[in-house]
Design a protein around this motif. Structure first.
Motif, PDB file in Angstrom:
ATOM      1  N   VAL A   1       0.826  -1.203   0.000  1.00 32.13           N
ATOM      2  CA  VAL A   1       0.000   0.000   0.000  1.00 32.13           C
ATOM      3  C   VAL A   1       0.865   1.260   0.000  1.00 32.13           C
ATOM      4  O   VAL A   1       0.665   2.174  -0.814  1.00 32.13           O
ATOM      5  CB  VAL A   1      -0.942  -0.004   1.223  1.00 32.13           C
ATOM      6  CG1 VAL A   1      -1.790   1.267   1.257  1.00 32.13           C
ATOM      7  CG2 VAL A   1      -1.849  -1.231   1.187  1.00 32.13           C
ATOM      8  N   CYS A   2       1.843   1.312   0.910  1.00 35.77           N
ATOM      9  CA  CYS A   2       2.630   2.544   1.091  1.00 35.77           C
ATOM     10  C   CYS A   2       3.660   2.752  -0.016  1.00 35.77           C
ATOM     11  O   CYS A   2       3.872   3.888  -0.455  1.00 35.77           O
ATOM     12  CB  CYS A   2       3.333   2.513   2.451  1.00 35.77           C
ATOM     13  SG  CYS A   2       2.216   2.552   3.861  1.00 35.77           S
ATOM     14  N   ALA A   3       4.321   1.699  -0.449  1.00 34.54           N
ATOM     15  CA  ALA A   3       5.415   1.846  -1.409  1.00 34.54           C
ATOM     16  C   ALA A   3       4.963   1.691  -2.849  1.00 34.54           C
ATOM     17  O   ALA A   3       5.639   2.196  -3.761  1.00 34.54           O
ATOM     18  CB  ALA A   3       6.515   0.822  -1.118  1.00 34.54           C
ATOM     19  N   LEU A   4       3.834   1.020  -3.094  1.00 32.00           N
ATOM     20  CA  LEU A   4       3.401   0.757  -4.469  1.00 32.00           C
ATOM     21  C   LEU A   4       2.113   1.493  -4.838  1.00 32.00           C
ATOM     22  O   LEU A   4       2.005   2.042  -5.934  1.00 32.00           O
ATOM     23  CB  LEU A   4       3.214  -0.756  -4.680  1.00 32.00           C
ATOM     24  CG  LEU A   4       4.451  -1.617  -4.471  1.00 32.00           C
ATOM     25  CD1 LEU A   4       4.109  -3.093  -4.673  1.00 32.00           C
ATOM     26  CD2 LEU A   4       5.580  -1.199  -5.404  1.00 32.00           C
TER      27      LEU A   4
ATOM     28  N   SER B   1      -4.428   4.907   5.937  1.00 27.47           N
ATOM     29  CA  SER B   1      -3.398   5.464   6.818  1.00 27.47           C
ATOM     30  C   SER B   1      -2.928   4.449   7.851  1.00 27.47           C
ATOM     31  O   SER B   1      -1.829   4.578   8.397  1.00 27.47           O
ATOM     32  CB  SER B   1      -3.921   6.712   7.520  1.00 27.47           C
ATOM     33  OG  SER B   1      -5.007   6.393   8.386  1.00 27.47           O
ATOM     34  N   LEU B   2      -3.727   3.409   8.131  1.00 27.32           N
ATOM     35  CA  LEU B   2      -3.293   2.367   9.049  1.00 27.32           C
ATOM     36  C   LEU B   2      -2.024   1.675   8.553  1.00 27.32           C
ATOM     37  O   LEU B   2      -1.205   1.228   9.357  1.00 27.32           O
ATOM     38  CB  LEU B   2      -4.398   1.320   9.231  1.00 27.32           C
ATOM     39  CG  LEU B   2      -5.433   1.553  10.323  1.00 27.32           C
ATOM     40  CD1 LEU B   2      -6.414   0.394  10.361  1.00 27.32           C
ATOM     41  CD2 LEU B   2      -4.785   1.745  11.680  1.00 27.32           C
ATOM     42  N   SER B   3      -1.861   1.583   7.237  1.00 26.44           N
ATOM     43  CA  SER B   3      -0.669   0.933   6.697  1.00 26.44           C
ATOM     44  C   SER B   3       0.606   1.682   7.067  1.00 26.44           C
ATOM     45  O   SER B   3       1.673   1.081   7.165  1.00 26.44           O
ATOM     46  CB  SER B   3      -0.778   0.820   5.166  1.00 26.44           C
ATOM     47  OG  SER B   3      -1.829  -0.043   4.803  1.00 26.44           O
ATOM     48  N   ALA B   4       0.501   2.985   7.248  1.00 24.30           N
ATOM     49  CA  ALA B   4       1.669   3.768   7.668  1.00 24.30           C
ATOM     50  C   ALA B   4       1.834   3.774   9.185  1.00 24.30           C
ATOM     51  O   ALA B   4       2.951   3.936   9.685  1.00 24.30           O
ATOM     52  CB  ALA B   4       1.545   5.206   7.160  1.00 24.30           C
ATOM     53  N   LEU B   5       0.737   3.572   9.928  1.00 19.04           N
ATOM     54  CA  LEU B   5       0.793   3.639  11.387  1.00 19.04           C
ATOM     55  C   LEU B   5       1.074   2.294  12.035  1.00 19.04           C
ATOM     56  O   LEU B   5       1.529   2.243  13.184  1.00 19.04           O
ATOM     57  CB  LEU B   5      -0.526   4.186  11.934  1.00 19.04           C
ATOM     58  CG  LEU B   5      -0.880   5.627  11.557  1.00 19.04           C
ATOM     59  CD1 LEU B   5      -2.262   5.978  12.085  1.00 19.04           C
ATOM     60  CD2 LEU B   5       0.151   6.596  12.110  1.00 19.04           C
TER      61      LEU B   5
END
Length: 311
Positions: free
Chosen positions: A73-76, A287-291
């Motif tokens: 999610v965050c990088a792609l 945003s959960l993927s970053a937290l």
């Protein structure tokens, strides 16, 4: 000029045709910040676990599994959304069905495995705290742990073809399949949330009833609980801090997942929610993927010590 409904079916999840350029730029910048911070934090956790033997525990194996999923999610996915938000509305990239399928697949795969990893971590900690050590050791052998992780990815691949239907949730012309896809998503997240809360509230009851139970378990895994592990504070303070830590974790998880659940249910049984509300619910979930990396490591002295040694 396309109308709002046709644009919502082909746009990024949080970017709408009627949004002003300032709003679209702001959302793109927000995506960029989440992408950079989430990628760095997830990579850092994975690196620490693989580099320090003390961190190579069963609980951390599930946390690393979640970090790998969050990187999808965050990088792609997020960097693409950040770039697409700066493109003109008539861009061919936004209207490509194949590209939408790719973006939906990345998002669906990452979020599904991430949510499954939340549940695996919660169940692992529940068994550790509430069951006998022999039960824990029998259940969490290395082979069984690998099978659980592999199963989380295998199950995540099944609903990926349904994800493009979620792109039309806000469209007045969306067909019935997208409505049933939204219902399936809501029910899946609700079921996962109920199991997760059962595990963590069971931990709270056990810890509040007997802090001594936690202190006598001779496991490395205790360092990965969202509780202070060493040096142990007085029993009453330990029970209070343990409960607060678990409840805080549950509150952050509920804040990230439940808005999308109820927005999806509202769209299925009554009428679609306003586009801004749909956008906000998706943003909270993504945003959960970053937290997540911070959520599971901020109370761990072992992680903090390893991070300080690297930095």
């Amino acid at each position: 000029m396309p109308n709002a409904s046709s644009w919502s079916a082909s746009s990024p999840l949080l970017l709408l045709w009627e949004d002003s350029s300032g709003t679209r730029i702001f959302l793109s910048l927000l995506y960029a910040v989440l992408a950079i911070s989430g990628t760095l934090s997830n990579v850092m956790v994975i690196y620490l676990v693989f580099s320090f033997k003390k961190l190579q525990t069963t609980s951390n194996a599930f946390i690393v599994n979640g970090c790998a999923a969050d990187l999808s999610v965050c990088a792609l996915w997020m960097p693409q959304e950040a770039v697409l938000g700066l493109l003109p509305p008539n861009s061919s990239s936004l209207r490509s069905a194949e590209y939408r399928l790719l973006r939906g697949g990345l998002l669906g795969l990452g979020l599904t495995v991430s949510l499954a990893s939340h549940l695996l971590v919660a169940f692992n900690r529940y068994v550790l705290i509430t069951k006998l050590p022999s039960v824990y050791q029998a259940l969490y052998q290395r082979r069984h742990t690998g099978c659980m992780i592999g199963l989380s990815w295998a199950l995540a691949l099944l609903p990926v073809p349904l994800l493009p239907g979620l792109w039309t949730l806000g469209s007045a012309q969306s067909d019935g399949s997208s409505r049933y896809t939204a219902l399936l998503l809501a029910l899946a997240v609700l079921g996962q949330t109920a199991l997760l809360l059962h595990c963590y509230l069971g931990i709270v009851r056990r810890v509040r009833g007997s802090a001594k139970r936690v202190s006598v378990l001779n496991f490395h895994l205790l360092h990965q609980l969202p509780f202070p592990a060493a040096p142990p504070p007085p029993r009453r303070a330990q029970r209070r801090l343990s409960s607060v830590s678990v409840l805080l974790l549950c509150c952050v998880f509920l804040l990230g997942t439940q808005p999308l659940v109820w927005v999806s249910l509202l769209g299925f049984f009554l009428r679609p929610a306003p586009p801004a509300l749909q956008a906000a619910s998706w943003l909270l979930l993504c945003s959960l993927s970053a937290l997540n990396p911070l959520l599971y490591t901020w109370r761990s002295e072992e992680f903090r010590r390893a991070a300080r040694s690297v930095l």
